[in-house]
Design an enzyme around this catalytic site. Structure first.
Site, PDB file in Angstrom:
ATOM      1  N   GLU A  44       0.839  -1.197   0.000  1.00 16.54           N
ATOM      2  CA  GLU A  44       0.000   0.000   0.000  1.00 16.54           C
ATOM      3  C   GLU A  44       0.881   1.257   0.000  1.00 16.54           C
ATOM      4  O   GLU A  44       1.818   1.371   0.791  1.00 16.54           O
ATOM      5  CB  GLU A  44      -0.873  -0.036   1.259  1.00 16.54           C
ATOM      6  N   LYS A 111      -9.077   2.300  -2.922  1.00 17.89           N
ATOM      7  CA  LYS A 111      -9.440   1.745  -1.617  1.00 17.89           C
ATOM      8  C   LYS A 111     -10.834   2.211  -1.203  1.00 17.89           C
ATOM      9  O   LYS A 111     -11.145   3.408  -1.251  1.00 17.89           O
ATOM     10  CB  LYS A 111      -8.403   2.173  -0.576  1.00 17.89           C
ATOM     11  N   CYS A 147      -5.598  -3.190   2.097  1.00 18.08           N
ATOM     12  CA  CYS A 147      -5.566  -3.173   3.566  1.00 18.08           C
ATOM     13  C   CYS A 147      -6.946  -3.305   4.202  1.00 18.08           C
ATOM     14  O   CYS A 147      -7.515  -4.379   4.253  1.00 18.08           O
ATOM     15  CB  CYS A 147      -4.842  -1.915   4.050  1.00 18.08           C
ATOM     16  N   ASN A 408      15.325  16.558  40.785  1.00 16.93           N
ATOM     17  CA  ASN A 408      15.244  16.700  39.332  1.00 16.93           C
ATOM     18  C   ASN A 408      16.356  17.562  38.752  1.00 16.93           C
ATOM     19  O   ASN A 408      16.611  17.514  37.543  1.00 16.93           O
ATOM     20  CB  ASN A 408      13.881  17.263  38.930  1.00 16.93           C
ATOM     21  N   THR A 432      15.522   6.803  27.525  1.00 15.69           N
ATOM     22  CA  THR A 432      15.472   5.447  28.094  1.00 15.69           C
ATOM     23  C   THR A 432      14.212   5.163  28.910  1.00 15.69           C
ATOM     24  O   THR A 432      14.096   4.092  29.500  1.00 15.69           O
ATOM     25  CB  THR A 432      16.707   5.195  28.978  1.00 15.69           C
TER      26      THR A 432
END
Length: 577
Positions: A44, A111, A147, A408, A432
């Site tokens: 697609e 589509k 799809c 902080n 992370t």
């Protein structure tokens, strides 16, 4: 036996790179021709890349897509091909598939079902198609869909099947989440069996911003059995011989098709298009099917998604190197290992930034991880900056007990260090934080949230541990230090600090978050699942009041059914609780 040979090209494209994408399409057309394929199919919007988002609001982009697609015709000589592209017609854009045959563009499928939920906004950009066609190529009759068209019972699949199509080529850019491949195959088995038609489901592969596409293209026969499957998270040309006689024979024994045709007064709602080119249907040896790649375990699947998404994000945005702040904990260790698998150890920089509260074992674990991975390792203590900032802020902090603001400061100094290295080297900072932390706001704006890409943004903490164990098992040694996995998690911003001082245990927190964030369960419903009301209410409050933080977080890989950002969209200023 009538066999039609398909070449399903699950390729990795880049949004907006029409020249590069069409060059790759030509390469795979050549490979399909060399493999003796009758029909080659491409994902697609393969010409433009998926999703183009607001590029679709630029008429010039849509017209360029059509021009680039037309230029592919010559490369389809001797075969048929189905190529996804953005069409521009009647002053509007369509999510479309060009159907080529022997060097000619013979038809266009548009589509019909436009998804507008989760990560999808297709009604914002496209007009829906209304026409279903069956393509006749000698003794082969096949249909094309895109799809979402195949996720619904009924049109367009039933129309093409009733009109005589024995094969549906369904092209996709279906974003990955955990377990998605198995969900697709259950759905496809139902669609194929209910309509008595073979289905070739071709999926894209690769990362695009926060989405990753997993490939895993699959062909199911008219009884819903998997006869071929492509690999997950890898580009390849899946070559499959589909038995059309098996489809015809099954229809002889299934009266439902005759009943449905009679109920519709034999009007199927599909047109027949003769492509003017006959496809070869005799094969030696005459054997249907193709390779069936095994599906991965959940841990391998998620790890592969993180690696591919990270590799493609860096590659497609022009970053060659990555920087990770290494705390000695599990999250930074997993991110560093993903980065090494994605771009190679020689292009990853690990930075340890100890403070007055950093334990010796955390510093040792960071150093050991870097050695295990073979990455460049820097140690930059933040104590001088921390002491200076405390002195600078003494008047503000005077008279109160040390708390979050003082803690902080350290996270923000680390963010400053990483971004300074990024400015100097041109490397991207990989953050992370995991999904459990992002959900509850257990992260520092402009501190550990500072960076360009959030690898674990959609990965719950409990899954982070499983991924670490899995990757170590694959390495055959403790690639990620065992102590990083087993020690109690801590931000180490004050003496003796543990995550559980601020959060419920992760084995309790993560199921509550899944119920609230992904399933939209109410507090009462989550309590009924066996959790303490006070804990549930506390978690829900944390999630609700930290939406503003998540809006400022780096983009990250989607691996669950409902990720923050593209999937889950809530107002910042709202009174409903």
């Amino acid at each position: 036996m009538r066999l039609v040979r398909l070449g399903l090209a699950q390729i990795d494209t880049m949004v907006g790179d029409l020249e590069g994408n069409t060059r790759k399409i030509r390469e795979f057309l050549g490979a399909a021709r060399a493999a003796g394929c009758d029909i080659a199919a491409f994902p697609e919007l393969a010409v433009t890349g998926y999703p183009p988002e607001d590029l679709l609001l630029r008429r010039a982009f849509c017209e360029a897509s059509r021009e680039a697609t037309a230029a592919l015709a010559e490369a389809t000589r001797g075969m048929a091909a189905v190529v996804g592209f953005v069409d521009w017609r009647d002053d509007d854009a369509y999510n479309a598939a060009a159907v080529f045959a022997d060097g000619r563009w013979v038809d266009t499928y548009e589509k019909q079902r436009l998804p507008n939920y989760g990560v999808f906004d297709e009604e914002r950009y496209f007009r829906a198609g209304r026409r279903t066609a069956v393509y006749r190529a000698g003794g082969v009759r096949f249909g094309v869909s895109i799809c979402e068209d195949i996720w619904y019972p009924g049109a367009p699949l039933d129309a093409m099947a009733l009109a005589g199509a024995e094969l549906c080529v369904n092209i996709n850019a279906s974003p990955y989440h955990r377990g998605k491949a198995r969900e697709r195959e259950r759905m496809l088995a139902t669609r194929a069996a209910d309509n008595g038609i073979a289905v070739a489901y071709l999926n894209a592969v690769g990362g695009q911003d926060e989405l990753v596409f997993d490939g895993a293209s699959v062909v199911v026969d008219a009884e819903g059995r998997v006869v071929a499957r492509g690999r997950q998270f890898a580009e390849e040309l899946l070559v499959v011989d589909v038995d059309l006689d098996e489809v015809a024979q099954r229809r002889l024994h299934d009266p439902r098709r005759r009943v449905e045709l009679r109920a519709r007064d034999w009007v199927t709602g599909a047109v027949t298009v003769d492509v003017g080119f006959g496809l070869e249907t005799s094969r030696e040896p005459a054997r249907a099917g193709g390779p069936v790649a095994p599906l991965m375990s959940e841990e391998e699947e998620v790890w592969s998604a993180l690696v591919l998404a990270t590799r493609d994000y860096l590659g497609k945005t022009g970053f060659r190197e990555a920087i990770i702040g290494l705390s000695g904990g599990i999250d930074s260790a997993v991110v560093a290992a993903v980065a090494v698998d994605a771009i190679g150890a020689e292009r990853v920089i690990g930075v340890s930034m100890p403070s007055r509260y950093s334990s010796e074992h955390s510093k040792e674990d960071a150093r050991e991880l870097a050695a295990n991975l073979g990455i460049r390792f820097l140690t930059i203590p933040i104590e001088p900056a921390h002491a200076a900032m405390l002195e600078m802020m003494a008047e503000v902090f005077e008279g109160g007990e040390p708390g979050t603001a003082e803690e902080n400061l350290q996270a923000r100094q680390r963010g400053n260090v990483l971004m300074t290295i990024s400015n100097r080297t041109g490397a991207i900072v990989l953050t992370t934080g995991n999904k459990s932390e992002m959900a509850t706001g257990y992260a520092t704006l402009y501190g550990d949230m500072a960076g360009g890409y959030a690898v674990l943004k959609d990965v719950p903490k409990t899954l982070v541990y499983r991924l670490a164990r899995w990757r170590n098992a694959q390495a055959g040694r403790p690639w990620i230090p065992e102590r990083s996995i087993t020690k109690p998690p801590s931000a180490e911003l004050r003496p003796g600090q543990l995550d559980q001082d601020s959060l419920p245990p992760y084995e309790v927190l993560d199921p509550i978050l899944e119920a609230y964030v992904e399933d939209d369960r109410t507090v009462d419903e989550i309590v009924a699942m066996g959790f303490e009301r006070a804990t549930v209410e506390r978690v829900v409050r944390m999630v609700d009041r930290n939406e503003y933080k998540r809006r400022q977080a780096a983009p990250g890989v989607k691996i669950t059914p409902r990720a923050f950002g593209r999937d889950r969209r809530l107002p910042l200023a709202a009174k409903y609780h």
